[in-house]
Design an enzyme around this catalytic site. Structure first.
Site: not given
Ligand code: 26V
Length: 815
Positions: A356, A552-553, A558, A660, A664
């Site tokens: 992801h 969004k977060r 972003k 996503t 929406k």
């Molecule tokens: C991101 C980051 C960014 C840097 C700091 C540490 C960290 C840790 C976790 C994440 C997110 C990881 C996985 C995630 O949530 N990805 C999201 O998954 C969604 C569903 O597939 C997708 O639509 C998003 O674009 C994606 O960011």
């Protein structure tokens, strides 16, 4: 089959059933019932009907020796259950008629329910949408996860700053959960291993009980359901009682805490999880309990494991459940006596894995020394898997030790034992038969960059599965006004199950009457949101202004900050009379910052500071308003998505895996302003390039700029509007009395390299926003394009995504 049917004569009957249930559930008499009491008793009515569907689904699957899909995920961002349950049961309209004068309306009752926020953001919400689609498509399916006591924190804003509060979403219990007293598994930690050839005996130091809590996930247009089974940690009874019996209550309480803290709280995704032992324990805890549960079910049905891979598929939602690869090997080899080679063959056929994110700092690794201490058997299994894998690599590429170093499951840490780490993504890839990204761009980048070596070794393993969203929650339930219009225009309610049918809407984009009705539905939704904002924030939004939404977060990639730069630029232009023809705008932000993410929290504060200056300026008040809606989550999203005109999807190209929220918003008739990133590209392909605002550098250009050395100062010096906006931030204009407040933000852009290239995309972004204004000032054209957005969203149904997984990844049939 209920199929959304409604029989009005049922409402009296439902009403008496609800009132009857009240005594037994909340011991209240109907005449004194509060909204919360009504919510409790209505949920009991729904719960019983769901339970019946659950029992029948299980009976069917057992009788049919069904192949099952198990979706392992640390996060499920469910939101509220009531409205979805009522819709699936075909009770929504009946319930609506059963409530109301003299009591509260159904919608008021529904609002009593807290969100089940067991996830951080996109990944967790995707898991929830997938469960909805799996149930709807009749797939024999189970989600497995953790029953956190505390999910995502609640966000409040104090003096413009985010404050986090813990949120105990279940309080004592949820009316939607079924505790399974007889379903528990022991999960062990620590200790030592005794080897006996291929297998080992694990003498663990500690153990904890995993107790099952089930949530019925209803399908729509079918009586089939899916199950979400969440595990709660409990101290093993002997230990608990042992200390208790000796009267040592303090020790008993400590023991209890030591074990039960495993399922206490959801980890934020702000930083890498490496080094946090409790997180590793949490991951192993839920994976081990789930795999034991799966094997127990299989054994009771077949009495053998030789047919395991024919009967089950296990999906790994990101690397969080990656330890499952080693755990399944341990269970089959050590506990069930299977030969290593046979177990490995099963394992590879059973698992599949979704990546992801490409962000290097988010790729999970664990110190070898930590795994060794917490899971001594698993580290041995991982080393053996790695040895066999490396042997395989060297057979194909003899002598290529560089390749071996790159693909090894172990990052060798320059030879120092204490720095060695296990790369969880590599474990997933080696232990699975399918690996996928979540949009076409992301899947392409995945095989070109982080997994390039693996794609060369196993080309058949890598696939794309573009994300999707459930149209039931995100259109049918969240946007009743547009749904009613679609039913009428399409002459069918079928689009809820076959979203492709929205394509039939295309000719209506040219129909003046339809455009007017579409506009009226949107205006109603905007009014609903404006009322909420007035109530919660005491800010008046003009429902005829353009609702420009970024929800969004909060994360640097972003680029909420780019949006803020545009707001400031617009404000400046309005003041100095250079703005030209502008459409009145309400710029709406929402999102949470991880509690330790300083920059993200600064952005939230800046948004509030800019809002307070802009909103109180009588010269611009009618043309520009800025709001930050606190505590963004599933329920707040259900209110915002239907009200948006413009969807901001402005991440640096190549950084947002899919998104996503973009789907929406477009499904609810917003036009996107976005970069060529994630699923934005596929949204463009489906809604038409004329009906979306794409701007900025694409991935190749981003790479080229970085390779050449991005010079943010050049952009600052050569663009007066940009310079003015940045100087206003830095000069304390928005933070009177505290000039240095935003030095960090200013410096990150100008002195620390502007890693996400905001300045390189700024000019095109601002110019594109001008085109947005021009279009909004031509309402007919805007409406036409908005309708074409809705019409193009068929492929973004999670049903399509799940069908793709079912056929290419899980090898399972759908309804
Ligand atoms: C991101 C980051 C960014 C840097 C700091 C540490 C960290 C840790 C976790 C994440 C997110 C990881 C996985 C995630 O949530 N990805 C999201 O998954 C969604 C569903 O597939 C997708 O639509 C998003 O674009 C994606 O960011």
């Amino acid at each position: 089959m209920t199929d959304f049917a409604h029989c009005p004569s049922d409402s009296e009957q439902l009403r008496s059933e609800i009132l009857h249930k009240m005594l037994g559930t909340v011991a209240a008499e109907p005449s004194r019932a509060t909204k919360a009491d009504l919510y409790q008793s209505l949920s009991q009515v729904a719960r019983e009907r769901l339970a019946l569907r659950w029992v029948e689904t299980q009976n069917d699957d057992r009788a049919n020796h069904a192949r099952r899909v198990y979706y392992l995920s640390m996060e499920f961002l469910i939101g509220r259950a009531m409205n979805n349950a009522l819709s699936a049961l075909g009770l929504r309209e009946t319930a609506e008629a059963a409530f109301g004068e003299p009591g509260p309306s159904l919608d008021e009752v529904i609002e009593c329910e807290p969100d089940a926020a067991l996830g951080n953001g996109g990944l967790g919400r995707l898991a929830a949408c997938f469960l909805d689609s799996m149930a709807t498509l009749g797939i024999p399916s189970w989600g497995y996860g953790v029953r956190y006591e505390y999910g995502m924190f609640a966000q409040s804003i104090v003096n413009g700053c985010q404050v986090e509060k813990p949120e105990a979403w279940v309080q004592d219990r949820s009316p939607w959960e079924f505790p399974r007293a007889n379903k528990h598994h022991t999960v062990r930690f620590g200790g030592t291993c005794e080897h006996h050839g291929e297998w080992a005996e694990w003498h663990a130091a500690d153990s904890v009980e995993a107790k099952a809590f089930d949530y019925v996930i209803p399908g729509h247009g079918t009586e089939r359901v899916s199950t979400l089974r969440l595990w709660k940690a409990a101290a093993p009874a002997e230990i608990d009682l042992g200390a208790f019996n000796t009267g040592d209550y303090q020790r008993a309480a400590e023991f209890k805490n030591r074990f039960e803290n495993i399922s206490w709280v959801l980890y934020p995704n702000d930083s890498t999880s490496a080094g946090r032992e409790l997180r590793l324990r949490q991951e192993y805890f839920f994976v081990s309990a789930s795999l034991q549960d799966i094997l127990e079910r299989h054994e009771s049905e077949y009495g053998t494991f030789t047919n395991l891979a024919e009967k089950i598929a296990i999906h790994l939602n990101d690397t969080h459940p990656a330890i499952g690869v080693a755990e399944l090997m341990r269970l089959l080899v050590d506990e069930h006596g299977m030969a290593w080679a046979d177990a490995w063959d099963q394992c590879r056929r059973i698992f599949s894995y979704t990546n992801h994110t490409l962000m290097p700092e988010a790729l999970e690794t664990w110190k070898v020394t930590l795994i060794q201490r917490v899971l001594p058997r698993h580290i041995l299994i991982i080393y053996r898997i790695n040895q066999e894998f490396i042997d395989e690599v060297l057979r194909v590429y003899p002598g290529d030790m560089d390749l071996v170093r790159r693909v090894s499951l172990i990052d060798d840490g320059n030879g120092h034992d204490k720095d060695k780490r296990v790369r969880m993504a590599h474990l997933c890839i080696v232990g699975s038969h399918r690996v996928n990204g979540v949009s076409q761009l992301h899947s392409d980048l995945m095989v070109q960059t982080i997994f390039a070596d693996f794609a060369r070794l196993y080309p058949e393993r890598f696939h794309n599965k573009t994300n999707g969203i459930t149209p039931r929650r995100w259109l049918a339930q969240a946007n009743p006004a547009l749904s009613a219009l679609l039913d009428e225009r399409l002459g069918t309610r079928e689009w809820r199950l076959h979203l492709d049918r929205l394509a039939e809407l295309r000719p209506s984009a040219d129909d003046v009457g339809f455009r007017a009705a579409f506009l009226a539905a949107k205006r109603g939704n905007k009014l609903r949101l404006a009322n909420y904002v007035a109530r919660e924030l005491n800010i008046r939004l003009d429902p005829d202004s353009l609702f420009d939404v970024q929800v969004k977060r909060i994360h640097e990639y972003k680029r909420q900050l780019l949006n803020v730069l545009h707001v400031i630029t617009r404000y400046n232009a309005l003041l100095d009379g250079t703005a030209g023809d502008v459409a009145p705008r309400s710029v709406i932000f929402a999102g949470k910052a991880a509690s330790s993410y300083h920059m993200a929290k600064q952005v939230i504060r800046l948004i509030h500071d800019v809002a307070s200056v802009v909103n109180s300026d009588p010269r611009t008040r009618d043309l520009l308003q800025v709001v930050f809606i606190p505590n963004y989550g599933v329920s707040v999203a259900e209110l915002i998505m239907p009200a948006a005109n413009l969807s901001e999807q402005i991440s640096t190209a190549g950084t947002e895996a899919s998104g996503t929220g973009n789907m929406k918003l477009s499904l609810n008739g917003a036009l996107t302003i976005g970069t060529e990133d994630g699923a934005n590209i596929e949204i463009r392909d489906n809604v038409g390039a004329d009906n979306i605002f794409i701007f900025g550098n694409n991935t190749a250009q981003v790479n080229a700029i970085r390779a050449a050395g991005h010079q943010p100062m050049d952009f600052y010096n050569n663009d007066p509007a940009l310079k003015e906006a940045l100087d206003r931030i830095d000069s304390g204009f928005f933070s009177p009395g505290e000039r240095p407040r935003y030095h960090d933000i200013f410096n990150s852009l100008l002195h620390y390299g502007d890693h996400y290239l905001l300045l390189a995309d700024y000019a095109d972004y601002v110019a594109t926003q001008k085109r947005v204004d021009a279009l909004y000032l031509t309402p007919d054209e805007w409406q036409r394009k908005a309708i074409l957005n809705v019409a193009g969203m068929g492929p973004f149904s999670a049903d399509r995504t799940i069908r793709d997984y079912a056929s290419d990844t899980w090898n399972i049939s759908t309804l």
